[in-house]
Structures are given as structure tokens and as C-alpha cells.
Scaffold this motif. Structure first.
Motif, short mmCIF file in Angstrom:
data_model
loop_
_atom_site.label_atom_id
_atom_site.label_comp_id
_atom_site.label_asym_id
_atom_site.label_seq_id
_atom_site.Cartn_x
_atom_site.Cartn_y
_atom_site.Cartn_z
N MET A 1 -5.45 26.36 -46.93
CA MET A 1 -4.09 26.17 -47.41
C MET A 1 -4.11 26.20 -48.95
N LEU A 2 -3.27 27.04 -49.54
CA LEU A 2 -3.24 27.17 -50.99
C LEU A 2 -2.51 25.98 -51.63
N ILE A 3 -2.67 25.85 -52.93
CA ILE A 3 -2.19 24.65 -53.62
C ILE A 3 -0.68 24.47 -53.50
N GLY A 4 0.09 25.57 -53.56
CA GLY A 4 1.54 25.45 -53.47
C GLY A 4 1.99 24.88 -52.14
N GLU A 5 1.36 25.35 -51.08
CA GLU A 5 1.73 24.87 -49.75
C GLU A 5 1.29 23.42 -49.55
N VAL A 6 0.11 23.08 -50.08
CA VAL A 6 -0.35 21.68 -50.00
C VAL A 6 0.64 20.77 -50.71
N ALA A 7 1.13 21.19 -51.87
CA ALA A 7 2.08 20.39 -52.62
C ALA A 7 3.37 20.18 -51.83
N ARG A 8 3.85 21.26 -51.18
CA ARG A 8 5.09 21.15 -50.42
C ARG A 8 4.93 20.20 -49.23
N ARG A 9 3.81 20.29 -48.55
CA ARG A 9 3.62 19.50 -47.33
C ARG A 9 3.20 18.05 -47.62
N SER A 10 2.50 17.85 -48.69
CA SER A 10 1.98 16.50 -48.97
C SER A 10 2.91 15.69 -49.86
N GLY A 11 3.76 16.36 -50.64
CA GLY A 11 4.60 15.65 -51.59
C GLY A 11 3.90 15.35 -52.89
N VAL A 12 2.67 15.80 -53.04
CA VAL A 12 1.91 15.62 -54.28
C VAL A 12 2.10 16.87 -55.12
N SER A 13 2.50 16.70 -56.37
CA SER A 13 2.82 17.86 -57.20
C SER A 13 1.58 18.70 -57.47
N THR A 14 1.83 19.97 -57.75
CA THR A 14 0.71 20.86 -58.08
C THR A 14 0.00 20.37 -59.35
N ARG A 15 0.77 19.80 -60.27
CA ARG A 15 0.16 19.29 -61.50
C ARG A 15 -0.82 18.16 -61.17
N MET A 16 -0.44 17.25 -60.26
CA MET A 16 -1.33 16.15 -59.90
C MET A 16 -2.53 16.66 -59.13
N LEU A 17 -2.31 17.65 -58.26
CA LEU A 17 -3.44 18.22 -57.52
C LEU A 17 -4.45 18.86 -58.46
N ARG A 18 -3.95 19.53 -59.49
CA ARG A 18 -4.88 20.12 -60.47
C ARG A 18 -5.60 19.02 -61.25
N HIS A 19 -4.89 17.91 -61.49
CA HIS A 19 -5.50 16.77 -62.19
C HIS A 19 -6.62 16.19 -61.33
N TYR A 20 -6.36 16.04 -60.03
CA TYR A 20 -7.40 15.56 -59.12
C TYR A 20 -8.61 16.49 -59.14
N ASP A 21 -8.33 17.78 -59.19
CA ASP A 21 -9.40 18.78 -59.22
C ASP A 21 -10.23 18.64 -60.49
N SER A 22 -9.54 18.48 -61.63
CA SER A 22 -10.27 18.39 -62.90
C SER A 22 -11.13 17.14 -62.97
N LEU A 23 -10.71 16.08 -62.29
CA LEU A 23 -11.48 14.84 -62.27
C LEU A 23 -12.60 14.85 -61.23
N GLY A 24 -12.58 15.88 -60.38
CA GLY A 24 -13.56 15.93 -59.30
C GLY A 24 -13.21 15.01 -58.15
N LEU A 25 -11.96 14.56 -58.11
CA LEU A 25 -11.55 13.61 -57.08
C LEU A 25 -11.25 14.32 -55.77
N VAL A 26 -10.49 15.43 -55.86
CA VAL A 26 -10.22 16.26 -54.68
C VAL A 26 -10.28 17.72 -55.13
N ARG A 27 -11.36 18.41 -54.72
CA ARG A 27 -11.53 19.81 -55.08
C ARG A 27 -11.43 20.69 -53.84
N PRO A 28 -10.64 21.76 -53.93
CA PRO A 28 -10.57 22.67 -52.78
C PRO A 28 -11.95 23.28 -52.50
#
Length: 337
Positions: A1-28
Motif C-alpha cells: 500500500m502506497l503512502i497516499g492510500e495509507v494516509a487516507r485509510r489510517s487518518g495519519v497525514s502523509t507528512r507525519m508518515l514521512r516524519h515516522y520514516d525519517s525517525l526510523g519509527l515506521v519505514r515501508p
């Protein structure tokens, strides 16, 4: 599932998902055929884990630590979060009370608001001197709400500050009596004592009625304060407690003076004299009690007290006899004068 679809389904913004990725907290962890990074089902579950822990107030660093260590024990961290949350709620409750106080005063401008805030800060100061100064220096054009003063006087332990608060509360009028009278029903005896002292300085029949109820309090100090105030107001209901104070030697001089003032009413004099004489008979071998009773008789009308004091002048105890004889002389001089 790509980031845009994850954002729509989870309610977590793409900006926050990228922030999680940069921190190594949640990486695709997956890749699409075209080479795009893709979130797996496990990655999405981790996103929901992160969001759940965030809802408890954990920081992202704390979340990373919790998810990285399977043996991580949450008890200490959750306990710390509870304490921090309680502190925050306390601060917010204090803020809410300040805002309500400002609103109740209906300030006309920001200068009035600033004055009110300054007063509230003064009343909450750890310095007793500053708290007292804040009460005494309150401006006439921005009166302090009676409810605020009542709450402050019930909580105040410093006698000087408490005196200033009682003075201000007696002048405030309004709902001051109702607010402070609630303190008489507190389980905390110190609060009940502060309440009865404040009510004692308030005028009016309603305050007198509340003080009469305080005569039934389980605490002797509350009853004594109520009796002194009621006696000063001419209430005969206080006589029994005042006589007991003379016998017990607690504020006995003040109690005797109040009994003397009450005895100026012919309807009160005989019952008071009878109560004092009964106590005299009940303590035939206690010189200290008999001396205090003799001094109380001296506060009564001379025509009623002289006979009893002359009898006491022949008391078996020399100290009692000497004091009674001296008091007889004083009454005779007063009568002749």
C-alpha cells in the motif's frame, strides 16, 4: 500500500508518515514493481501501534524505545505519564478558576484584568506577607468576589493573613456567608474552625443562625468560637458553653465578660447566675475553678453577685477567700461610685 492510500485509510497525514520514516519509527519495507516504497500489512499494524501509544501521551522517542524492546516494562512509564497528566490537569483547573474569577468581575478593560490577575497571584503566593498585602491593597473599583475570599479564608493557615481575609470578606457582602458557611460541614476540623471565625465577623441574623448551628459541632474549639460570637450578639443559647469555658479555663476571662454583658438583660441574669452557682457547688474542692467562677461573678450585676462573693470570702481555701474578698470590695466601690 502506497503512502497516499495509507494516509487516507489510517487518518495519519502523509507528512507525519514521512516524519515516522525519517525517525526510523515506521519505514515501508516493501517495493512496488515500479520501485516505489510500499507499506506492508505489518508496517500498517506498527503505524496503529504508534498512534495508540501517542494517544497515551508518549513521545515519539518513548514509543520507539517501547516498540524496539520486547522486554520493555510499561509500568514505570505509564506511572510517570499519570503524574504528568495529573499535574497538567491541576494547572488547567487553576487556569479555569482564574478565568472564571476574571469573568465574574466583568472587568471594563485590560487594566482591570491585569489588576485581578495580580491579586490572584498575590493570594496564591507562598509568602504570607505578600498574601496579606494583596488583600489589604485590593482596589475599591475592582472588588474581590466574596466566593474567592471565602475559599481563601477557608484555606489560609497564617493568622495574620486570615484576619485580613475575614475583614475583607465581612465587607464584601453578597454570597460571602453562604460560601464560607459550607466550611462548617467539612470533615477537616481546621476548615471548620476557620469558617466559624469568619462567620463570627459577619453581621446579620443569617450569620447568627449559622453560628447557633455551630454550637452543636463535635469540636470544642468551634463551639467556643461560636459561643463567644453569639454571646456578643445577645444570644442566650451560648450561655451553657460560655459557663463551661469559665469552668474549664479556656478563654475564661473573655467568656466571663460576655456573660456579664448578657446579664445586663434582666431576663438573662437569673439563668446565668443559677448556672454559675451550680458549677460552684459542683466543684467544692477545686480552688482554680472556684477562683475563675468568683471572677465571673464579679462581671455580673453587683446586686446579684455580692451575696455569692461574700460567701466565697469565707471559703476554706485561702486563695479563693482572698480573691473573693477583693472582688467584693471592688463591687462595693463600683456601686458607691
Amino acid at each position: 500500500m502506497l503512502i497516499g492510500e495509507v494516509a487516507r485509510r489510517s487518518g495519519v497525514s502523509t507528512r507525519m508518515l514521512r516524519h515516522y520514516d525519517s525517525l526510523g519509527l515506521v519505514r515501508p519495507t516493501g517495493r512496488t514493481v515500479g520501485g516505489y516504497r510500499e507499506y506492508s500489512a505489518e508496517d500498517i499494524r506498527r503505524i496503529f501501534h504508534v498512534e495508540s501509544l501517542r494517544s497515551l501521551g508518549l513521545s515519539l522517542r518513548q514509543i520507539a524505545r517501547a516498540l524496539a524492546d520486547p522486554a520493555f516494562a510499561p509500568s514505570a512509564l505509564v506511572g510517570d505519564l499519570i503524574r504528568r497528566t495529573e499535574d497538567r490537569l491541576k494547572r488547567e483547573q487553576e487556569l479555569l478558576e482564574r478565568l472564571r474569577t476574571v469573568d465574574a468581575l466583568a472587568p471594563c478593560g485590560w487594566q482591570d484584568v491585569l489588576h485581578i490577575v495580580e491579586l490572584l497571584q498575590g493570594l496564591n503566593s507562598p509568602s504570607a506577607a505578600r498574601r496579606q498585602q494583596s488583600v489589604l491593597a485590593s482596589a475599591e473599583d475592582v472588588p474581590v468576589p466574596a466566593e474567592l475570599l471565602a475559599g481563601a479564608v477557608l484555606a489560609e493557615s497564617d493568622p495574620n493573613v486570615a484576619g485580613a481575609l475575614r475583614w475583607a470578606l465581612a465587607r464584601a457582602g453578597g454570597d460571602g456567608l453562604a460560601s464560607v458557611a459550607s466550611g462548617l460541614y467539612s470533615e477537616n476540623v481546621d476548615i471548620r474552625r476557620r469558617a466559624v471565625l469568619a462567620i463570627a465577623e459577619m453581621p446579620g441574623d443569617e450569620a447568627t443562625a449559622v453560628l447557633a448551628d455551630a454550637l452543636e459541632d463535635s469540636d470544642t474549639t468551634v463551639r467556643r468560637h461560636a459561643a463567644l460570637a453569639l454571646g456578643t450578639r445577645g444570644a442566650t443559647a451560648a450561655v451553657a458553653t460560655l459557663v463551661a469555658m469559665v469552668v474549664e479555663g479556656t478563654n475564661d476571662v473573655e467568656a466571663a465578660e460576655v456573660l456579664g454583658a448578657l446579664s445586663l438583660d434582666p431576663g438573662c441574669a437569673d439563668p446565668i447566675m443559677s448556672a454559675l452557682v451550680d458549677e460552684l457547688a459542683a466543684h467544692p474542692a477545686d480552688p482554680a475553678v472556684r477562683i475563675r467562677l468568683a471572677q465571673a461573678f464579679a462581671e455580673m450585676p453587683a446586686t446579684l453577685a455580692q451575696g455569692v462573693l461574700r460567701q466565697l470570702a469565707h471559703d476554706e481555701d485561702r486563695a479563693v477567700a482572698l480573691i473573693a474578698s477583693t472582688l467584693v470590695g471592688m463591687l462595693e466601690e463600683r456601686s458607691n461610685g
